[in-house]
Write a protein that holds these residues in place. Structure first.
Motif, PDB file in Angstrom:
ATOM      1  N   GLY A 220      52.968  31.591  43.904  1.00 10.13           N
ATOM      2  CA  GLY A 220      51.945  30.674  43.431  1.00 10.13           C
ATOM      3  C   GLY A 220      51.837  30.687  41.923  1.00 10.13           C
ATOM      4  N   ASP A 221      50.807  30.025  41.411  1.00 14.52           N
ATOM      5  CA  ASP A 221      50.670  29.848  39.965  1.00 14.52           C
ATOM      6  C   ASP A 221      50.011  31.028  39.263  1.00 14.52           C
ATOM      7  N   ARG A 222      49.409  31.925  39.989  1.00 16.83           N
ATOM      8  CA  ARG A 222      48.711  33.037  39.368  1.00 16.83           C
ATOM      9  C   ARG A 222      49.704  34.061  38.813  1.00 16.83           C
ATOM     10  N   ILE A 223      49.411  34.570  37.624  1.00 16.20           N
ATOM     11  CA  ILE A 223      50.210  35.631  37.021  1.00 16.20           C
ATOM     12  C   ILE A 223      49.562  36.958  37.399  1.00 16.20           C
ATOM     13  N   LEU A 224      50.314  37.800  38.101  1.00 18.97           N
ATOM     14  CA  LEU A 224      49.760  39.022  38.663  1.00 18.97           C
ATOM     15  C   LEU A 224      50.234  40.249  37.898  1.00 18.97           C
ATOM     16  N   ARG A 225      49.427  41.295  37.938  1.00 20.25           N
ATOM     17  CA  ARG A 225      49.858  42.571  37.410  1.00 20.25           C
ATOM     18  C   ARG A 225      50.918  43.167  38.332  1.00 20.25           C
ATOM     19  N   THR A 226      51.711  44.091  37.780  1.00 17.09           N
ATOM     20  CA  THR A 226      52.816  44.656  38.552  1.00 17.09           C
ATOM     21  C   THR A 226      52.347  45.283  39.847  1.00 17.09           C
ATOM     22  N   ASP A 227      51.297  46.088  39.808  1.00 21.87           N
ATOM     23  CA  ASP A 227      50.876  46.776  41.026  1.00 21.87           C
ATOM     24  C   ASP A 227      50.374  45.790  42.076  1.00 21.87           C
ATOM     25  N   THR A 228      49.660  44.748  41.645  1.00 19.12           N
ATOM     26  CA  THR A 228      49.191  43.726  42.590  1.00 19.12           C
ATOM     27  C   THR A 228      50.364  42.969  43.198  1.00 19.12           C
ATOM     28  N   ALA A 229      51.325  42.573  42.356  1.00 17.46           N
ATOM     29  CA  ALA A 229      52.476  41.814  42.834  1.00 17.46           C
ATOM     30  C   ALA A 229      53.316  42.627  43.814  1.00 17.46           C
ATOM     31  N   VAL A 230      53.571  43.892  43.486  1.00 13.01           N
ATOM     32  CA  VAL A 230      54.417  44.726  44.349  1.00 13.01           C
ATOM     33  C   VAL A 230      53.770  44.916  45.720  1.00 13.01           C
ATOM     34  N   VAL A 231      52.502  45.286  45.741  1.00 22.74           N
ATOM     35  CA  VAL A 231      51.818  45.507  47.016  1.00 22.74           C
ATOM     36  C   VAL A 231      51.776  44.214  47.832  1.00 22.74           C
ATOM     37  N   GLY A 232      51.455  43.095  47.171  1.00 19.71           N
ATOM     38  CA  GLY A 232      51.380  41.821  47.873  1.00 19.71           C
ATOM     39  C   GLY A 232      52.724  41.386  48.427  1.00 19.71           C
ATOM     40  N   LEU A 233      53.778  41.493  47.637  1.00 15.92           N
ATOM     41  CA  LEU A 233      55.101  41.054  48.067  1.00 15.92           C
ATOM     42  C   LEU A 233      55.655  41.934  49.180  1.00 15.92           C
ATOM     43  N   LEU A 234      55.483  43.252  49.058  1.00 11.24           N
ATOM     44  CA  LEU A 234      55.967  44.134  50.120  1.00 11.24           C
ATOM     45  C   LEU A 234      55.233  43.855  51.427  1.00 11.24           C
ATOM     46  N   SER A 235      53.945  43.614  51.342  1.00  8.76           N
ATOM     47  CA  SER A 235      53.183  43.307  52.551  1.00  8.76           C
ATOM     48  C   SER A 235      53.673  42.012  53.186  1.00  8.76           C
ATOM     49  N   LEU A 236      53.911  40.987  52.366  1.00  7.39           N
ATOM     50  CA  LEU A 236      54.409  39.717  52.882  1.00  7.39           C
ATOM     51  C   LEU A 236      55.793  39.865  53.516  1.00  7.39           C
TER      52      LEU A 236
END
Length: 242
Positions: A220-236
């Motif tokens: 999506g369009d939101r720019i995420l911090r590394t820890d947020t992005a990693v946790v979110g992507l691994l979960s997905l």
């Protein structure tokens, strides 16, 4: 602590004696008494049960029985641009809890060189945090960790050997496809997810990674911090795989 995790050399004739924080947890938190059955596992080995045979103020003795089959190794690996040390400190346990088989920490163009001098990438520091994550998630597979302080030599010379049978996904805000839009290619045994620094991959790095077969993945369009992005992507990824 949802699993009492044992090192292979701690188990002799299916017995183990614990004297550290695990013993304290069994006494104080689980309030176990002789005869109590607890979930146990061996690092990189099987799950099982340990029955408390003896417990006192100094140690706890367990008689263990283990499953014949090993739990499946997580099928997702991570190529991660080295984050700030304080961020990485928060992430170690999450890597293990969410299920990562291998972690390659890489220096990207927008990563400070001094990050690789931090104690948070020393095994004496991070292994205990990985074990903490495994005990939380009831898993025994300790993630493999590889440190690569030079981007170009690693991608050109060693990346192919590390990830030869992988489906390759490259997380970047420029990615238009979401995880639901992909289909894992035939023959791919594992998935490697590449996540860049908070400043983003450079155009040169994106070009090199795409040249190695990575497909762009967006959130999506939101720019995420590394820890947020990693946790979110691994979960997905794990949810998608299921």
């Amino acid at each position: 602590m949802n699993l009492i995790l044992l090192h292979p050399d701690e188990v002799k004739n299916n017995r183990t004696v614990l004297t550290d924080a695990r013993a304290k947890h069994i006494r104080k938190v689980l309030k176990a008494a002789p005869g109590k059955s607890l979930r146990v596992g061996v690092v990189n080995g099987p799950l099982g049960h340990g029955v408390v045979e003896r417990i006192d103020s100094e140690d706890v003795e367990l008689v263990c029985s283990f499953e014949k089959s090993l739990p499946a190794r997580p099928k997702v690996d991570l190529l991660l641009a080295m984050p700030r040390p304080k961020v990485l400190k928060r992430l170690w346990a999450q890597f293990a809890a969410l299920g990562v088989g291998k972690i390659v920490l890489l220096r990207a163009g927008k990563v400070e060189r001094c990050y690789f001098d931090s104690h948070v990438i020393e095994p004496d520091f991070y292994v205990n945090l990985l074990l903490e994550g495994l005990q939380q998630a009831r898993c025994t597979h300790l993630p493999e960790v590889q440190i690569e302080p030079l981007f170009k030599p690693y991608i050109e010379d060693r990346f192919a050997n590390d990830f030869s049978e992988h489906w390759k996904l490259l997380a970047d805000p420029s990615g238009k496809k979401r995880i639901r839009d992909f289909q894992c290619p035939d023959g791919a045994q594992r998935t490697v997810l590449a996540v860049g620094p908070e400043g983003g991959w450079t155009d040169y790095e994106l070009e090199m990674l795409r040249g190695k077969g990575f497909a762009l993945l967006g959130m999506g369009d939101r720019i995420l911090r590394t820890d947020t992005a990693v946790v979110g992507l691994l979960s997905l990824l794990h949810e998608w795989a299921e």
